[in-house]
Design a protein around this motif. Structure first.
Motif, PDB file in Angstrom:
ATOM      1  N   GLU A 743    -130.321  78.926  99.447  1.00 37.65           N
ATOM      2  CA  GLU A 743    -129.884  79.966 100.706  1.00 37.65           C
ATOM      3  C   GLU A 743    -128.677  79.027 101.518  1.00 37.65           C
ATOM      4  OE1 GLU A 743    -133.294  79.060  99.991  1.00 37.65           O
ATOM      5  OE2 GLU A 743    -133.198  81.288  98.824  1.00 37.65           O
ATOM      6  N   MET A 744    -128.295  77.970 101.000  1.00 41.17           N
ATOM      7  CA  MET A 744    -127.408  77.108 101.698  1.00 41.17           C
ATOM      8  C   MET A 744    -125.779  77.592 101.389  1.00 41.17           C
ATOM      9  SD  MET A 744    -128.864  73.169 101.793  1.00 41.17           S
ATOM     10  CE  MET A 744    -130.569  72.881 102.200  1.00 41.17           C
ATOM     11  N   ASP A 745    -124.846  77.272 102.333  1.00 35.72           N
ATOM     12  CA  ASP A 745    -123.509  77.521 101.948  1.00 35.72           C
ATOM     13  C   ASP A 745    -123.056  76.459 100.736  1.00 35.72           C
ATOM     14  OD1 ASP A 745    -120.811  78.473 103.508  1.00 35.72           O
ATOM     15  OD2 ASP A 745    -120.551  76.807 102.529  1.00 35.72           O
ATOM     16  N   LEU A 746    -122.211  77.053 100.195  1.00 32.96           N
ATOM     17  CA  LEU A 746    -121.813  76.510  98.784  1.00 32.96           C
ATOM     18  C   LEU A 746    -121.155  75.054  98.929  1.00 32.96           C
ATOM     19  CD1 LEU A 746    -120.807  79.576  96.545  1.00 32.96           C
ATOM     20  CD2 LEU A 746    -123.109  78.194  96.621  1.00 32.96           C
ATOM     21  N   VAL A 747    -120.686  74.997  99.940  1.00 28.93           N
ATOM     22  CA  VAL A 747    -119.980  73.957 100.523  1.00 28.93           C
ATOM     23  C   VAL A 747    -120.904  72.747 101.171  1.00 28.93           C
ATOM     24  CG1 VAL A 747    -117.992  74.578 100.053  1.00 28.93           C
ATOM     25  CG2 VAL A 747    -118.810  74.669 102.208  1.00 28.93           C
ATOM     26  N   ALA A 748    -122.273  73.000 101.402  1.00 25.97           N
ATOM     27  CA  ALA A 748    -123.111  72.321 102.117  1.00 25.97           C
ATOM     28  C   ALA A 748    -123.199  70.978 101.519  1.00 25.97           C
ATOM     29  CB  ALA A 748    -124.429  72.855 102.201  1.00 25.97           C
ATOM     30  N   GLN A 749    -123.356  69.799 102.273  1.00 26.11           N
ATOM     31  CA  GLN A 749    -123.695  68.493 101.751  1.00 26.11           C
ATOM     32  C   GLN A 749    -124.669  68.438 100.603  1.00 26.11           C
ATOM     33  OE1 GLN A 749    -121.633  66.038 102.868  1.00 26.11           O
ATOM     34  NE2 GLN A 749    -122.619  64.712 101.267  1.00 26.11           N
ATOM     35  N   GLU A 750    -126.114  69.102 100.748  1.00 25.53           N
ATOM     36  CA  GLU A 750    -126.884  69.398  99.739  1.00 25.53           C
ATOM     37  C   GLU A 750    -126.327  69.713  98.257  1.00 25.53           C
ATOM     38  OE1 GLU A 750    -128.701  69.387 103.631  1.00 25.53           O
ATOM     39  OE2 GLU A 750    -126.917  70.406 102.743  1.00 25.53           O
ATOM     40  N   TRP A 751    -125.502  70.508  98.385  1.00 24.01           N
ATOM     41  CA  TRP A 751    -124.729  70.908  97.080  1.00 24.01           C
ATOM     42  C   TRP A 751    -124.095  69.574  96.353  1.00 24.01           C
ATOM     43  CZ3 TRP A 751    -125.912  74.733  93.916  1.00 24.01           C
ATOM     44  CH2 TRP A 751    -126.463  76.107  94.430  1.00 24.01           C
ATOM     45  N   VAL A 752    -123.179  69.165  97.321  1.00 31.96           N
ATOM     46  CA  VAL A 752    -122.679  68.151  96.748  1.00 31.96           C
ATOM     47  C   VAL A 752    -123.309  66.988  96.103  1.00 31.96           C
ATOM     48  CG1 VAL A 752    -120.879  66.558  97.498  1.00 31.96           C
ATOM     49  CG2 VAL A 752    -120.710  68.694  98.725  1.00 31.96           C
ATOM     50  N   ASN A 753    -124.327  66.431  96.994  1.00 31.61           N
ATOM     51  CA  ASN A 753    -125.043  65.510  96.406  1.00 31.61           C
ATOM     52  C   ASN A 753    -125.956  66.086  95.279  1.00 31.61           C
ATOM     53  OD1 ASN A 753    -124.291  64.303  98.801  1.00 31.61           O
ATOM     54  ND2 ASN A 753    -126.349  64.581 100.011  1.00 31.61           N
ATOM     55  N   PHE A 754    -126.312  67.102  95.169  1.00 35.26           N
ATOM     56  CA  PHE A 754    -127.145  67.559  93.988  1.00 35.26           C
ATOM     57  C   PHE A 754    -126.105  67.407  92.739  1.00 35.26           C
ATOM     58  CE2 PHE A 754    -128.592  71.630  91.380  1.00 35.26           C
ATOM     59  CZ  PHE A 754    -129.719  70.902  90.995  1.00 35.26           C
ATOM     60  N   PHE A 755    -124.865  67.913  92.895  1.00 32.25           N
ATOM     61  CA  PHE A 755    -124.118  67.787  91.789  1.00 32.25           C
ATOM     62  C   PHE A 755    -123.790  66.587  91.448  1.00 32.25           C
ATOM     63  CE2 PHE A 755    -122.165  72.441  91.897  1.00 32.25           C
ATOM     64  CZ  PHE A 755    -123.205  73.070  91.303  1.00 32.25           C
ATOM     65  N   LEU A 756    -123.316  65.735  92.505  1.00 34.05           N
ATOM     66  CA  LEU A 756    -123.168  64.252  92.061  1.00 34.05           C
ATOM     67  C   LEU A 756    -124.252  63.535  91.298  1.00 34.05           C
ATOM     68  CD1 LEU A 756    -121.486  63.317  95.337  1.00 34.05           C
ATOM     69  CD2 LEU A 756    -120.389  63.152  93.242  1.00 34.05           C
ATOM     70  N   SER A 757    -125.540  63.635  91.762  1.00 30.05           N
ATOM     71  CA  SER A 757    -126.674  63.293  91.015  1.00 30.05           C
ATOM     72  C   SER A 757    -126.690  63.560  89.461  1.00 30.05           C
ATOM     73  CB  SER A 757    -127.958  63.669  91.792  1.00 30.05           C
ATOM     74  OG  SER A 757    -127.947  63.238  92.969  1.00 30.05           O
ATOM     75  N   TRP A 758    -126.426  64.732  89.366  1.00 29.47           N
ATOM     76  CA  TRP A 758    -126.513  65.299  88.027  1.00 29.47           C
ATOM     77  C   TRP A 758    -125.316  64.577  87.132  1.00 29.47           C
ATOM     78  CZ3 TRP A 758    -129.562  67.534  84.366  1.00 29.47           C
ATOM     79  CH2 TRP A 758    -130.957  68.097  84.835  1.00 29.47           C
ATOM     80  N   SER A 759    -124.195  64.585  87.993  1.00 27.86           N
ATOM     81  CA  SER A 759    -123.005  64.232  87.127  1.00 27.86           C
ATOM     82  C   SER A 759    -123.142  62.424  86.846  1.00 27.86           C
ATOM     83  CB  SER A 759    -121.900  63.977  88.131  1.00 27.86           C
ATOM     84  OG  SER A 759    -120.693  63.529  87.714  1.00 27.86           O
ATOM     85  N   LEU A 760    -123.850  61.673  87.659  1.00 23.80           N
ATOM     86  CA  LEU A 760    -124.303  60.392  87.409  1.00 23.80           C
ATOM     87  C   LEU A 760    -125.378  60.324  85.913  1.00 23.80           C
ATOM     88  CD1 LEU A 760    -124.690  58.718  90.830  1.00 23.80           C
ATOM     89  CD2 LEU A 760    -122.996  58.139  89.189  1.00 23.80           C
ATOM     90  N   LEU A 761    -126.093  61.137  86.149  1.00 21.86           N
ATOM     91  CA  LEU A 761    -127.246  61.135  84.968  1.00 21.86           C
ATOM     92  C   LEU A 761    -126.595  61.572  83.687  1.00 21.86           C
ATOM     93  CD1 LEU A 761    -130.266  60.773  84.194  1.00 21.86           C
ATOM     94  CD2 LEU A 761    -130.343  63.398  84.718  1.00 21.86           C
ATOM     95  N   LEU A 762    -125.626  62.473  83.814  1.00 19.64           N
ATOM     96  CA  LEU A 762    -125.061  63.041  82.594  1.00 19.64           C
ATOM     97  C   LEU A 762    -123.946  61.951  82.039  1.00 19.64           C
ATOM     98  CD1 LEU A 762    -124.199  66.660  83.186  1.00 19.64           C
ATOM     99  CD2 LEU A 762    -126.011  65.798  81.802  1.00 19.64           C
ATOM    100  N   THR A 763    -123.258  61.374  82.929  1.00 17.28           N
ATOM    101  CA  THR A 763    -122.185  60.210  82.528  1.00 17.28           C
ATOM    102  C   THR A 763    -123.007  59.212  81.837  1.00 17.28           C
ATOM    103  OG1 THR A 763    -120.726  60.940  84.382  1.00 17.28           O
ATOM    104  CG2 THR A 763    -120.529  58.803  83.313  1.00 17.28           C
ATOM    105  N   HIS A 764    -124.308  58.688  82.480  1.00 16.79           N
ATOM    106  CA  HIS A 764    -125.160  57.433  81.981  1.00 16.79           C
ATOM    107  C   HIS A 764    -125.465  57.861  80.657  1.00 16.79           C
ATOM    108  CE1 HIS A 764    -127.285  54.041  81.964  1.00 16.79           C
ATOM    109  NE2 HIS A 764    -128.361  54.595  81.896  1.00 16.79           N
TER     110      HIS A 764
END
Length: 1056
Positions: A743-764
């Motif tokens: 329900e949040m705006d697509l540029v909300a901080q929660e979206w950024v943190n969510f994608f960054l977390s998955w990015s770290l996991l996939l990279t690892h």
């Protein structure tokens, strides 16, 4: 009277027109109607515009105002044209005075709302009363006329010229609220009718109003208005840099104005005269001369100089003024500086910043590979002018005492500032590629070195240095230009001074930041559990940094960045003799790097500790970095460039510090910070996503001792046995969707943190060795515990219409805003196997950048977890969405994935004479031939066009001496391995081969899955039934028990 006027206007316009020439009240009556209507619009537009007492007094007038709404729209143009020019002028004068009064005298209402309303009123007046542009200019003259409170910064003489201006002889506070509101009003008016009308007075002349003075180009502009606006600097809803100067630049470039040069010259002259009169730059020794842009301009205290610099930067940056103009200004300033044998002190004080802007325009860089060591060829008079002048200034600085013998009365500070300003630096990618901008001669380089070595030879008597921060400041600035411009001429002694001073300056900053971090730790750990406003106030005082050592450290970091660049040249040119080649300074360099990393971890630990108290406390720590953002950008750039061993050493050092948060927590605190400094966040991501930190920055070792000290980060190079435990910072993002995310705006901080977390996991996962137990456990964890909503979230950002983009022509696709970025990012992530490119460009957060990041995530997920993505895709119930996603994947992702898979299979070394693999890239097929003891089989593996969303197809092309049952078993086995593989197909084929190798060796297959090697976790059957002795895979047995709801052997039914 107003009611009578309305009745007259409603019933008989011709009467009013007939008498308008004879009675003066006509303008007053019409003005009353306008004003009453405006009062009503104010009451309805602005909340609480009038208090109850005022509303009661003007209630009848406000009611009457309702009927006046849209008065102008009910009155046709003919009525206004038939009014005499004198009545229109009188009416205009009354209304303009009312508008000015509303702006200057209204103090209770919101300034932004008042200026918006007044702007709309002025536009209404201009539309109704002005029949040509000269009448419009007449009303603008009245509107902008001077009185006791306007203008603030200069006094204009309208009897001589619109453009002329004189400076006020007294210092006026820049906080005059009326002035700021009026400038805000003018800024809004300019945005509506254009800068040419308001500032340039550019209009086609007509006979109705054309004073003779306007025929002279010197009188056809209000340059003083532009100067006043620039001096005001900031106002409600705008600023000189953000709104006025961009409008001025666009208007000057795009509109055909015959007196453009005259207008800009007038503005420049007014501001230069003001700067010279005030005679003080307000420039502190801590000012970053080489970055006199944007926020740095805010640090200049002198109003006219700040305005002048912002004008020059804008005009040269946008190529409105070019080299010829810069030369002219440079010559003019030199003439003003020297008054015979004497020096114009006021000019000397303002000269450094202006020269710094001019030099960057005047000097053309002629480096190759950034090498400033080549002698410059001075073929033009402009270059000669600069070289001769700068050499004269260098010789003057050489004649001064060394810095440690600081003598303010000799203008040492001004001359050092002026020399330093002549050597600009630029950066093409943030602060990571700091480079010199000028190409200078050997003679000039030797003069710089003489100045530098003069300080070096006096270093033994430097006991007084610590007492004078200004000495540190200018010595560190001199170090920057010496390393940047003269490094090739450096001797061992020069490098010794460089390393000792840089290490000392950075260490001073480290000590200060460590003290701040420890104070934050003590404040948070010692406070009570209940929220206390006093704690937040204490934090604000603790983290506020005004120590001069930070500004000196900025110069030290710049010097070290330039040194790192020099070191790169040395490595590329190993034959080039230089003291650096000996490696003597490597230990000192490593210590400096450790200090820089320590600074980075300090700010992260402080924020992590504060976040354990509450979000507001963390925000206070994060916001404190904004005051020294350039310092942190330099820290981040050096952290990103640091080698792995330096990072590991810094992490272990911080681990032993003993604070309530450790180094990994600090990295996540910076990465997920709500107050962004992009380079810092990217540096945190780089460290977390690369070895060695990634080995213990993603997975948390399960702690067996609940009483382990504090909240220290524990780590191990090996994954813990058993279940995978992600670090707490990632756990909530990976296993479940953050609350309310969709329900949040697509540029909300929660979206950024969510994608960054998955990015770290996939990279690892991507970096872990194939078939390693660590990777297999982590992949299984994702399959079992991770939320598949990540893929739904990715396609919240990638517009579904993009998924059908292959139907567009390539040209149409490239011109479609927002369509190409996610697609190209997905392709790039697959080809590079990395998300760094997307994370680096993520900040500042924008919808388009988030869409690009989502595309990159999807691409890497297809590569790393193909079976996981296929499982999600198979469960999509919306056929339309499924079709579009498949179309997107087939167009942008499948081609590079298939190429990559076939290439890996072709390169794979299966090292077995019984097994052979051939690849057909044109048909996207792989043929695997397995032979053993006079038996054999040819299996063909076909990759679908939308691989991996659609499963790989496996067929038997030929078999030799194999029963139909075994053929079907081998076929199904290969199909299971290639479809369940979360990784490269080459590994799936290798595992399939090993499976049958072991079967031929006599190892029994699992009776549940009929395979020796488990298709998902690649384990062997080890759990044996005590009765029938058959062995099972643990995963197969667990699934059997779960689905059958009993714990008996699948074969003999005995209790297991």
């Amino acid at each position: 009277m107003a009611q009578f006027a309305w009745e007259v206007l409603s019933g008989c316009f011709f009467f009013l027109r007939a008498v308008s020439e004879e009675i003066d009240p006509v303008a007053s009556i019409l003005a009353s109607l306008f004003i009453i209507g405006w009062e009503h619009s104010m009451a309805t537009t602005i909340d609480n515009a009038f208090d109850k007492e005022a509303q009661e007094k003007i209630r009848d007038r406000l009611e009457f105002g309702k009927s006046l709404t849209g008065l102008c729209s009910t009155v046709n143009d003919k009525f206004w044209k038939d009014l005499s020019i004198n009545n229109r002028k009188r009416l205009g004068n009354i209304l303009v005075k009312f508008i000015r009064s509303a702006i200057f005298k209204e103090v209770k209402l919101n300034a932004s709302e008042v200026t918006v309303l007044c702007c709309s009123w002025m536009l209404e007046v201009l539309e109704c009363l002005c029949h040509d542009q000269n009448e419009e200019q007449y009303l603008l003259d009245q509107l902008l006329s001077k009185d006791d409170i306007w203008p603030v910064w200069m006094v204009t003489d309208f009897s001589l010229s619109r453009g002329s201006a004189a400076l006020k002889s007294i210092n006026v506070s820049s906080e005059e609220s009326g002035n700021h509101k009026f400038v805000s009003f003018i800024d809004k008016l300019i945005s509506k009718i254009g800068i040419m009308k308001v500032i340039a007075c550019y209009a086609e002349q007509s006979l109705s109003y054309a004073p003779k003075e306007l025929t002279n180009e010197e009188t056809t502009s209000r340059a003083w208005i532009a100067a006043e606006i620039l001096c005001t600097w900031k106002w409600s809803g705008g600023s000189a840099v953000a709104s006025f100067l961009p409008l001025l630049s666009v208007s000057i470039k795009n509109e055909k104005y015959p007196f453009r040069d005259s207008l800009l010259d007038s503005i420049f002259d007014i501001l230069l005269d003001g700067a010279l009169v005030h005679g003080d730059s307000g420039l502190k020794s801590s000012f970053i001369l080489w970055l006199a842009r944007g926020n740095e301009l805010d640090k200049i205290e002198e109003t006219f100089l700040r305005a002048l610099l912002s004008l020059l930067v804008t005009l040269f940056k946008n190529s409105i003024w070019q080299g010829e103009k810069a030369t002219m200004i440079f010559r003019m300033l030199i003439n003003k500086l020297y008054m015979g044998e004497a020096i114009n002190q006021n000019c000397l004080k303002i000269l450094p910043l202006i020269v710094n802007v001019l030099v960057q325009t005047l000097c053309q860089r002629s480096f190759t590979s950034g090498d400033s060591g080549t002698d410059a060829q001075l073929d033009c008079s402009d270059d000669n002018l600069i070289q001769v002048t700068v050499k004269d200034w260098l010789e003057r600085v050489l004649s001064l005492p060394p810095l440690i013998a600081w003598q303010a009365e000799q203008d040492m500070e001004e001359w050092f500032q002026l020399v330093i300003a002549c050597y600009p630096f630029g950066a093409s990618s943030g602060t990571r590629s700091l480079r010199p901008e000028r190409d200078i001669s050997l003679e000039e380089r030797m003069l710089i070195l003489e100045v530098f070595r003069k300080q070096q030879h006096s270093a033994n008597a430097s006991a007084a240095i610590s007492k004078l921060p200004v000495v540190h400041m200018y010595l560190s600035k001199l170090m920057v230009i010496s390393v940047g411009y003269c490094w090739k001429e450096f001797t061992e002694e020069d490098w010794e001074l460089f390393f000792s001073q840089v290490r000392s300056w950075i260490q001073s900053a480290v000590v200060m930041m460590e003290e701040i971090t420890e104070n934050v730790n003590d404040t948070i750990t010692n406070c009570s559990a209940s929220k206390n406003f006093g704690v937040l106030k204490d934090l604000e005082q603790i983290v506020f940094v005004s120590d001069p050592c930070i500004n000196v450290a900025i110069n030290a970091l710049e010097s070290f960045s330039l040194f790192s660049r020099v070191l790169g040249f040395q490595q590329l040119n190993a034959d080039n003799p230089n003291p650096l080649a000996s490696g003597r300074w490597d230990p000192v360099r490593d210590r400096i790097l450790e200090g820089i990393l320590r600074l980075f971890f300090c700010t992260g630990i402080a924020e992590a500790i504060a976040s354990s108290y509450d979000h507001e406390a963390a925000s206070i720590v994060a916001a404190s970095r904004l005051d020294n953002s350039y310092f942190w950008e330099l820290v981040a750039s050096n952290v990103i460039a640091s080698p792995q061993y330096a990072r590991e050493r810094a992490v272990k050092s911080v681990e032993f510090w003993g604070l309530s948060k450790g180094p990994i927590s600090s990295l996540y605190a910076v990465l997920f910070s709500t107050i962004s400094i992009p380079s810092l966040q990217f540096a945190a991501y780089v460290i977390l996503s690369s070895e060695p930190v990634s080995l213990y920055g993603i997975i948390e070792e399960e702690c067996s001792n609940d009483d382990a000290g504090g909240d220290q980060d524990s780590y191990s190079l090996d994954l813990p046995s058993g279940k995978v435990h992600l670090r707490q910072e990632l756990l909530g993002m990976i296993e479940k969707l953050p609350y309310g995310l969709l329900e949040m705006d697509l540029v909300a901080q929660e979206w950024v943190n969510f994608f960054l977390s998955w990015s770290l996991l996939l990279t690892h996962i991507q970096f872990l060795p194939s078939l390693s137990s660590s990777r297999e456990r982590l992949v299984q964890y994702v399959q079992d515990s991770a939320s598949s909503m990540i893929l739904d979230c990715i396609f919240q950002h990638i517009p579904l219409e993009l998924c059908a983009a292959h139907r567009l022509r390539k040209k149409d696709l490239e011109n479609s805003s927002g369509l190409l970025e996610p697609a190209s990012s997905a392709t790039c992530a697959i080809k590079t196997g990395s998300l760094l490119f997307s994370v680096e460009s993520l900040w500042p957060i924008e919808p388009q950048k988030m869409a690009s990041f989502a595309g990159a995530l999807y691409g890497l997920m297809l590569q790393v977890l193909p079976a996981y993505v296929r499982g999600w895709f198979t469960n999509i119930r919306d056929r339309s969405a499924s079709s579009l996603i498949e179309s997107f994947t087939r167009t942008w992702c499948s081609p590079p994935l298939i190429v990559n898979e076939l290439s890996q299979i072709k390169k794979a070394n299966f090292a077995d004479e019984n097994f052979e693999v051939s690849v057909s890239k044109s048909a996207n097929e792989v043929v695997a031939t397995y032979t053993k003891d006079e038996t054999g089989m040819d299996l063909v593996i076909r990759l679908p066009a939308s691989y991996p969303l659609r499963p790989v197809d496996v067929d038997c092309m030929r078999n030799l001496g194999i029963s139909e049952v075994k053929q079907r078993k081998w076929l199904m086995s290969m199909m299971m391995f290639v479809r369940n593989q979360n990784g490269a197909l080459a590994e799936a084929i290798r595992i399939w081969k090993s499976n049958f190798d072991k079967e031929f060796e006599g190892i029994e297959e699992c009776p549940i899955c009929y395979s020796v090697i488990h298709t998902a976790n690649h384990s062997l059957p080890r759990l044996a039934c005590k009765t029938c002795k058959h062995k099972f895979h643990s995963a197969c047995l667990y699934k059997w028990f779960s689905t059958s709801h009993k714990s008996s052997c699948p074969l003999c039914q005995s209790p297991f």
